[in-house]
Design a protein around this motif. Sequence first.
Motif, PDB file in Angstrom:
ATOM      1  N   SER A 492      22.603   3.359  35.981  1.00 51.25           N
ATOM      2  CA  SER A 492      21.512   3.740  36.885  1.00 51.25           C
ATOM      3  C   SER A 492      21.625   5.196  37.327  1.00 51.25           C
ATOM      4  CB  SER A 492      21.505   2.812  38.105  1.00 51.25           C
ATOM      5  OG  SER A 492      21.318   1.477  37.708  1.00 51.25           O
ATOM      6  N   GLU A 493      22.792   5.585  37.839  1.00 48.62           N
ATOM      7  CA  GLU A 493      22.982   6.937  38.348  1.00 48.62           C
ATOM      8  C   GLU A 493      23.051   7.955  37.210  1.00 48.62           C
ATOM      9  OE1 GLU A 493      23.630   9.915  41.294  1.00 48.62           O
ATOM     10  OE2 GLU A 493      22.832   7.879  41.338  1.00 48.62           O
ATOM     11  N   TYR A 494      23.600   7.541  36.085  1.00 55.55           N
ATOM     12  CA  TYR A 494      23.792   8.463  34.959  1.00 55.55           C
ATOM     13  C   TYR A 494      22.456   8.993  34.434  1.00 55.55           C
ATOM     14  CZ  TYR A 494      26.803  10.373  31.280  1.00 55.55           C
ATOM     15  OH  TYR A 494      27.526  11.212  30.474  1.00 55.55           O
ATOM     16  N   GLN A 495      21.463   8.111  34.364  1.00 58.53           N
ATOM     17  CA  GLN A 495      20.150   8.557  33.888  1.00 58.53           C
ATOM     18  C   GLN A 495      19.592   9.660  34.779  1.00 58.53           C
ATOM     19  OE1 GLN A 495      17.377   5.244  32.544  1.00 58.53           O
ATOM     20  NE2 GLN A 495      18.977   4.059  33.583  1.00 58.53           N
ATOM     21  N   ARG A 496      19.746   9.481  36.097  1.00 57.04           N
ATOM     22  CA  ARG A 496      19.234  10.484  37.036  1.00 57.04           C
ATOM     23  C   ARG A 496      19.930  11.824  36.830  1.00 57.04           C
ATOM     24  NH1 ARG A 496      20.495  13.018  41.323  1.00 57.04           N
ATOM     25  NH2 ARG A 496      22.546  12.028  41.490  1.00 57.04           N
ATOM     26  N   LYS A 497      21.266  11.800  36.698  1.00 57.28           N
ATOM     27  CA  LYS A 497      22.016  13.042  36.514  1.00 57.28           C
ATOM     28  C   LYS A 497      21.664  13.705  35.179  1.00 57.28           C
ATOM     29  CE  LYS A 497      26.075  11.123  37.295  1.00 57.28           C
ATOM     30  NZ  LYS A 497      27.532  10.918  37.551  1.00 57.28           N
ATOM     31  N   LEU A 498      21.485  12.913  34.153  1.00 57.20           N
ATOM     32  CA  LEU A 498      21.180  13.457  32.833  1.00 57.20           C
ATOM     33  C   LEU A 498      19.788  14.087  32.815  1.00 57.20           C
ATOM     34  CD1 LEU A 498      22.683  13.583  30.125  1.00 57.20           C
ATOM     35  CD2 LEU A 498      21.462  11.515  29.432  1.00 57.20           C
ATOM     36  N   ARG A 499      18.824  13.434  33.471  1.00 54.09           N
ATOM     37  CA  ARG A 499      17.464  13.984  33.526  1.00 54.09           C
ATOM     38  C   ARG A 499      17.435  15.304  34.289  1.00 54.09           C
ATOM     39  NH1 ARG A 499      15.791   8.274  34.258  1.00 54.09           N
ATOM     40  NH2 ARG A 499      14.773   7.629  32.312  1.00 54.09           N
ATOM     41  N   ALA A 500      18.296  15.412  35.328  1.00 51.37           N
ATOM     42  CA  ALA A 500      18.344  16.658  36.091  1.00 51.37           C
ATOM     43  C   ALA A 500      18.984  17.781  35.271  1.00 51.37           C
ATOM     44  CB  ALA A 500      19.122  16.441  37.385  1.00 51.37           C
ATOM     45  N   PHE A 501      19.872  17.443  34.342  1.00 52.60           N
ATOM     46  CA  PHE A 501      20.607  18.435  33.555  1.00 52.60           C
ATOM     47  C   PHE A 501      19.799  18.906  32.354  1.00 52.60           C
ATOM     48  CE2 PHE A 501      23.562  19.725  30.224  1.00 52.60           C
ATOM     49  CZ  PHE A 501      24.462  20.531  30.913  1.00 52.60           C
ATOM     50  N   LEU A 502      19.085  17.997  31.695  1.00 47.91           N
ATOM     51  CA  LEU A 502      18.384  18.317  30.448  1.00 47.91           C
ATOM     52  C   LEU A 502      16.929  18.691  30.719  1.00 47.91           C
ATOM     53  CD1 LEU A 502      19.718  15.439  28.150  1.00 47.91           C
ATOM     54  CD2 LEU A 502      20.492  17.812  28.209  1.00 47.91           C
TER      55      LEU A 502
END
Length: 684
Positions: A492-502
């Motif tokens: 759940s949290e990983y998707q949010r962090k990845l979307r913010a990075f890419l």
Amino acid sequence: MELQLLKGVGPKTEEIFRRLGIHSAEELLFYFPTDYLLYPPLRAVSELREGETEAVYASLLGDARLFRGNGLVTLTVSAGDLSGRLFLRWFHSPFLKKRLRAGEGFVFYGRVSRFRGRLFMEQPKLFSREEYKKMQGVPEPVYPKSAGLSGQTIRKAVRAALLSFSENPSPLHAFDFVPETLRRRRDLPGLYESLSAVHCPGSEEEALLARERFSYEELLLFSLALLRRKRERSGERSRFLLTERGEAEHFLHSLPFSLTEGQREAIREIEGELSGGFVMNRLLQGDVGSGKTVVAFYALFLAASSGFQAAMMAPTELLARQHYEKLREILKKLSLPWEAALLTGSLSRGEKRELCRRIEEGELRLILGTHALFQEGIHYPALSLVVTDEQQRFGVLQRKAFSEKGSRPHILLLSATPIPRTLSLLLYQDMQVSRIPGRPAERLPVKNALIGAGERGKAWRFLAGECRKGRQAYIICPMIEDNGEPELQNVSEYQRKLRAFLPKDFRIEGLHGRMRAEEKERIMESFLRREIDILVSTTVVEVGVDVPNASVILIENAERFGLAQLHQLRGRVGRSSLQSYCILLDCKNSKKSRERLSVLVRSNDGFWIAEEDLRLRGPGELFGIRQSGALQFRFADIYRDKELWKEVSRDAAEILEEDPGLSEKRNEKLQKRLFDFEGAGEVL
């Protein structure tokens, strides 16, 4: 003895035990621990090793502080000794605040991590120095978690049960099924002594001796069941002679690639048995991507060419559908006169009824599907062959039900689980085994890398580069949601962090086991159709469809997974001629975890990895990694107990040689226990 007669077991506790299937003090003693806590020597703060579970004596440098917010109750305090400082944190434990006062000294026991440059322990246990000294060197049993039962409650009840039998252990004799001659030959301790040592060991050595006694029991039952099954099947005539090779040979010649020598040898072995007049019971072992499906399809074509039916079962509907589409494409390309059918749980009642009618009337020769293939109401008039793909993903009873459809069809099991040859001879005593070493020549070896948490951003940029080339990527997380351990990544949290990075144009989706089956299927189909660039998932993709366009997999918290599972996950990439990559991210970053994970970096050979896994485990672990399928052992481990299993196999063969029916008085209890074991479907 009734549970309520035990000291400390009241009506509520007794009811919870009953819900667990424990109705007496005798049965309680066979509710074994799943692990032990071994409390290590005390270290100074400066000696604490990041990623390890450690114990330290330190004094509190201030009063504990309580914070409430975001649904969490957090308690924090700092402690130290002359060598350094340590920060401590508990969640949902406000009752500790009164105890944690400045100047007080405690032993803190927990996993050490580093956060923003500071050493941390989260949820540590705390003891006085005197309490901890008494516990050192004495393994503390850990029991399966159950709502309403704490570990302490279970330990007290077990000790009370042991005490009740200490002067008169005779009620336990009914559970001691190992013949006296074997107990003496193998120098096995008595049952009561073993139960005492397993539940209340005075030392690690005591626990290991008790574990060996119960490992022997498990392996003896398993070996006896295998040998009895082998004798039942040995020389069993088959009504299905699969001798017509025309269309099957045509299929092989039409392949756009050359078979490996391993595939050719497996085909020769399978073909010889299918045409030999006896019932085949064979396992086809092959590493991930070795080409087992081609061999299985050849066997299906042999059955259809010979005028009979054949069925192939896959663990998921999506994988079954992928097999079905491949097979249908081959049938169309070769203009073969057969029709393949797909039988799954998602069919409507009318569709299923019509399909079952056509199967029963013999119109359909090639049937693929999920567990729906062996449900009631489905009748196969000429089922000559049953193939189970990813057999380790099915329960033993499921595989057994499938194999019993029809009139003793030939059995072919496919497995990508790498098991060393020496263990295969023990594990599959009742079967013939074919192995496909290596991979097709057109597939490049996966390139592997082992990195630390500080290199995560670099890994993300590499994934983005692959996706910009038109490729796709997997990211594996051990958790679905945040569980309070900051170093454990969650979907759940990983998707949010990845979307913010890419960049925003990257298509990122999540997948995990709590989703409905239809939702998981939809997401995997979207990934297969290239509608998703990066799939962030738990290990639910460990066994799944082939996605040839996926070229990279990043496995977070790789230190939390077993080598065999990591190898299976790595098998999600490298399914085409594309160069593929596997990135293992080690958050623990300890010497032990790096040594273990470097095995995967050095090789893509699953069988070699299995041998190294055996070497790295060593003989001193109280409990090993639990196996699946037929190997639900509580104590025994097929890797660690290899030498013991060899001895057990010899004992089992000797028992059946002297008393094939186990009808003699000395084997009376063994016969009953083996009957229960086989009746539970422990062996296919």
